[in-house]
Design an enzyme around this catalytic site. Structure first.
Site, PDB file in Angstrom:
ATOM      1  N   ASP A  86      -8.716  -5.740  -5.216  1.00 26.44           N
ATOM      2  CA  ASP A  86      -8.421  -4.497  -4.504  1.00 26.44           C
ATOM      3  C   ASP A  86      -9.431  -3.408  -4.875  1.00 26.44           C
ATOM      4  OD1 ASP A  86      -7.189  -2.207  -3.375  1.00 26.44           O
ATOM      5  OD2 ASP A  86      -5.198  -3.073  -3.666  1.00 26.44           O
ATOM      6  N   SER A  91       0.845  -1.189   0.000  1.00 25.13           N
ATOM      7  CA  SER A  91       0.000   0.000   0.000  1.00 25.13           C
ATOM      8  C   SER A  91       0.889   1.252   0.000  1.00 25.13           C
ATOM      9  CB  SER A  91      -0.954  -0.029   1.194  1.00 25.13           C
ATOM     10  OG  SER A  91      -1.948   0.970   1.087  1.00 25.13           O
ATOM     11  N   HIS A 139      -7.700  -5.254  -0.608  1.00 24.38           N
ATOM     12  CA  HIS A 139      -6.465  -4.485  -0.442  1.00 24.38           C
ATOM     13  C   HIS A 139      -5.669  -4.919   0.780  1.00 24.38           C
ATOM     14  CE1 HIS A 139      -3.796  -1.055  -0.894  1.00 24.38           C
ATOM     15  NE2 HIS A 139      -3.979  -0.750   0.377  1.00 24.38           N
TER      16      HIS A 139
END
Length: 368
Positions: free
Chosen positions: A307, A145, A340
């Protein structure tokens, strides 16, 4: 060894990308394993937006870390082999200088007087820390991320001491979905009456909790929410009560928001989400080439097909761009109902661990 701190940029201030300066800068970090005599066995681990330097337990009774399953003797990041460093990011609120830190010029917290900063500035602070720790080379910079953005920036700015990059679930530039979600979250904070122009006492709890709830909807998937919550209701709840949670998904989100305000600073949230929005290594650098064109070291990119924050088409586009510019990139995709956040979920370790372990084990001999 748990959280440590070093004061950096005491003699020469930190020069930020926007031209502002800051001195000194306190950095909180944790280390695992031992730095080798040749000082070249370091792995730098980058945390995500609201993470901390506490990536793994240091002893059995220690608090759990966010990547315990990957770190330790014989694990993917083998601490008998590697010296792992994980820092709290610049601008955060967990031990490194940020908006809630005391401004030495005023004796009061910086709050919104804290200078704006970029992902590039975050890693500049990390580079200074590693130099202070005596690290001469980095085997790999690993991050997911926002951590993946930091890792990518390392490949551009400090390839002279970095041997490889592992980027999990992070594009080469923040896409419109992520920018839009970040705006909504920031507006929830800014419009909270308790925010008070950043000069709040305690926290603007309503706004920050709402921001976290929005974030949670992007970190997971509708598949997971449907499986876990469907339209289940909370016992003895009233469907007509606006102030109480009626559906279990409402209760879950409210819990996530309530617990978040106890550990994270609202101003840091504003600054860090803006740094994510501004991240774009596809933009031309001073030589009119895209910044990522400078990447010449092995680069592992892992996309998550489900995601909801950084969409898989952005990861695929990033892979194609890296290939076009002859970056030595390896690309894999993982499917997970956790979306995610999958790389942070214990259940999903078997999907990511072999990819990371294989990449590290196949690096050139000089890197290991």
């Amino acid at each position: 060894m748990t959280l440590q701190q070093k004061e950096l940029f005491q003699k020469s201030p930190l020069l930020l990308e926007n031209g502002e300066t800051l001195s000194p800068v306190l950095v909180g970090y944790e280390t695992y394993g031992t730095l080798s005599a040749s000082r070249d066995n370091c792995i730098l681990l980058e945390h995500a937006l609201t993470g901390t330097a506490h990536a793994a337990k240091h002893f059995e009774s220690d608090a759990p870390g966010w990547w315990d399953d990957y770190i330790g003797p014989g694990k993917t990041i083998d601490t008998d082999k590697y010296f792992l460093v994980c820092t709290n990011v610049f601008g955060g609120c967990s031990g490194t200088t940020g908006p809630s830190s005391i401004n030495p010029k005023t004796g009061e917290p910086f709050r919104l007087q804290f200078p704006g900063f970029s992902i590039k500035d975050i890693i500049k602070v990390q580079r200074e820390l590693l130099e202070q720790l005596g690290v001469t080379r980095i085997v790999s910079v690993i991050g997911g991320s926002m951590g993946g953005m930091q890792a990518t920036e390392w490949a551009i700015d400090y390839a002279d001491i970095t041997d490889s990059i592992i980027n999990i679930a992070s594009p080469l530039a923040a896409g419109p979905d992520a920018i839009g979600y970040n705006l909504i979250m920031r507006m929830a904070i800014l419009n909270d009456p308790d925010f008070n122009g950043g000069n709040y006492v305690g926290q603007p709890e309503g706004g920050l909790a709402t921001a976290r709830m929005v974030g949670m909807m992007t970190y997971r998937t509708s598949e997971l929410f449907s499986k876990r919550f469907e339209r289940f209701t909370v016992a003895e709840s009233s469907p007509a009560a606006f102030s109480k949670e009626h559906f279990q998904i409402e209760s879950y989100l409210q819990y996530q928001g309530d617990t978040f305000v106890e550990r994270f600073d609202a101003n840091s949230y504003l600054y860090l989400t803006k740094a994510i929005d501004l991240f774009d290594v596809t933009a031309p650098a001073k030589d009119d080439l895209p910044a990522f064109a400078k990447i010449k070291i092995p680069y592992l990119l892992i996309g998550i097909t489900t995601d909801q924050l950084f969409r898989i088409h952005d990861l695929r586009r990033g892979y194609e761009l890296l290939k076009e510019w002859d970056v030595p990139v390896t690309y894999h995709e993982v499917a997970s109902e956790y979306g995610h956040d999958a790389f942070l979920v214990e259940k999903e370790v078997p999907k990511f661990e072999p990819l990371i372990r294989s990449f590290l084990s196949n690096l050139p001999v000089k890197s290991i």
